[in-house]
Design an enzyme around this catalytic site. Structure first.
Site, mmCIF file in Angstrom:
data_model
loop_
_atom_site.group_PDB
_atom_site.id
_atom_site.type_symbol
_atom_site.label_atom_id
_atom_site.label_comp_id
_atom_site.label_asym_id
_atom_site.label_seq_id
_atom_site.Cartn_x
_atom_site.Cartn_y
_atom_site.Cartn_z
ATOM 1 C CE LYS A 27 -1.574 7.217 -3.956
ATOM 2 N NZ LYS A 27 -0.872 6.389 -2.944
ATOM 3 C CE LYS A 88 -0.452 2.214 -7.410
ATOM 4 N NZ LYS A 88 0.096 3.157 -6.407
#
Length: 246
Positions: A27, A88
Site C-alpha cells: 500500500k 482490497k
C-alpha cells in the site's frame, strides 16, 4: 487473529517479517487509505515476501465497474502467486448499495479471470459519511452477494482519529458476527495503536491490519521491526476477554 503490516516498498518487507508480521500488505500511504503502489514496486514487494507468507494488495477506491476491472492490471506485476493472495477495494464516493454491489461484482469477476486469481476483500469505512459511501452493513451484504472473500473495516480519513473514534467496540463486534454468518473473512484496521490490541483481540477479527503503529514517525514513516514486534507480542499476549469494554 493474524497481524497484517502494510508496506510501501520492498525495503520495508524485511523489517515487517522480522518483527512478526503474518501477512504483508502492499500500500502507498501517501495516496490515502487504499493507495496503490506502482507496478514496479509491487513486483519488488512480492519478490521480497517469504515463501508461504500471504500477500495483500490495495487497489484503491473505485466508482464504476470498469474502473474496478482496470485496477486489476496492477496484479499482473506480481511474478508468481503467493500461497494466499488478497486484493482490497473500496467504494469512496458511492452512496448507493446497488452501485457498490455492481462495482464489487466486477472486481470479483476480474479476480476470477486473472491468472493469479486473488481473493477480493471489500473495504467498509467506519467514517463512511466522510467517505461519501454506504454503511458497513451494506458492504457486508454486497460482499456476500457478489462472492467476495471477506470484508475489512478501516477509516477513510487519516487525521489521527482511530477506528474506535467512529464505532463502538460493541457495534464492531456485532458487525464482525454478521460478516461471519455470511461466511466472510473479517479484518479490522484504522489507526489502531499497540495499547488497543487487547481490545481488538477481544472483539475477535480474523486479521488485524496496521501501518502507522508499525512505523517510526507514523504512517508516512518507515516500518520498524521493533514496533512490529511490540504489536506481535501484544497480539499473542494471554489476557482474559475485556467484557466490560464491549
Amino acid at each position: 487473529m493474524r497481524l497484517l503490516v502494510s508496506v510501501r516498498s520492498a525495503g520495508e518487507v524485511e523489517a515487517a517479517v522480522e518483527g512478526g508480521a503474518e501477512i504483508i500488505d502492499a500500500k502507498e500511504p501517501s495516496q490515502g487509505s487504499l493507495g496503490a503502489v506502482d507496478p514496479v514496486e509491487l513486483a519488488r514487494i512480492a519478490s521480497a515476501v517469504p515463501d508461504g507468507m500471504p500477500l495483500s494488495v490495495a487497489l484503491g477506491d473505485h466508482s464504476t465497474p470498469g474502473a474496478a476491472r482496470d485496477a486489476f492490471e496492477l496484479i499482473r506485476a506480481i511474478p508468481h502467486r503467493p500461497t494466499e493472495l488478497y486484493v482490497k477495494i473500496g467504494f469512496s464516493g458511492l452512496a448507493e448499495g446497488t452501485t457498490v454491489r455492481a462495482v464489487l461484482e466486477a472486481a470479483v469477476a476480474a479476480a476470477r479471470g486473472s491468472a493469479l486469481e486473488p481473493e477480493v476483500i471489500a473495504v467498509a469505512y467506519a467514517d463512511h459519511q466522510r467517505a461519501g459511501t454506504v454503511h458497513r452493513h451494506t458492504i457486508v451484504d454486497a460482499a456476500a452477494e457478489a462472492g467476495a472473500r471477506g470484508v475489512l473495516l478501516d477509516t477513510w480519513s487519516k487525521d489521527g482519529r482511530g477506528l474506535f473514534a467512529w464505532d463502538s467496540p460493541t457495534d464492531i463486534r456485532q458487525w464482525l458476527a454478521e460478516a461471519r454468518r455470511r461466511r466472510l473473512l473479517t479484518a479490522l484496521a484504522g489507526s489502531l495503536a499497540v495499547d488497543q490490541i487487547d481490545l481488538v483481540r477481544a472483539i475477535g477479527p480474523d486479521v488485524l491490519g496496521v501501518r502507522g503503529a508499525a512505523c517510526e514517525s507514523g504512517r508516512n514513516g518507515t516500518v520498524s521491526a521493533r514496533l512490529v514486534r511490540q504489536l506481535a507480542v501484544a497480539k499473542d499476549r494471554a489476557h482474559p476477554p475485556l467484557v466490560g469494554a464491549l
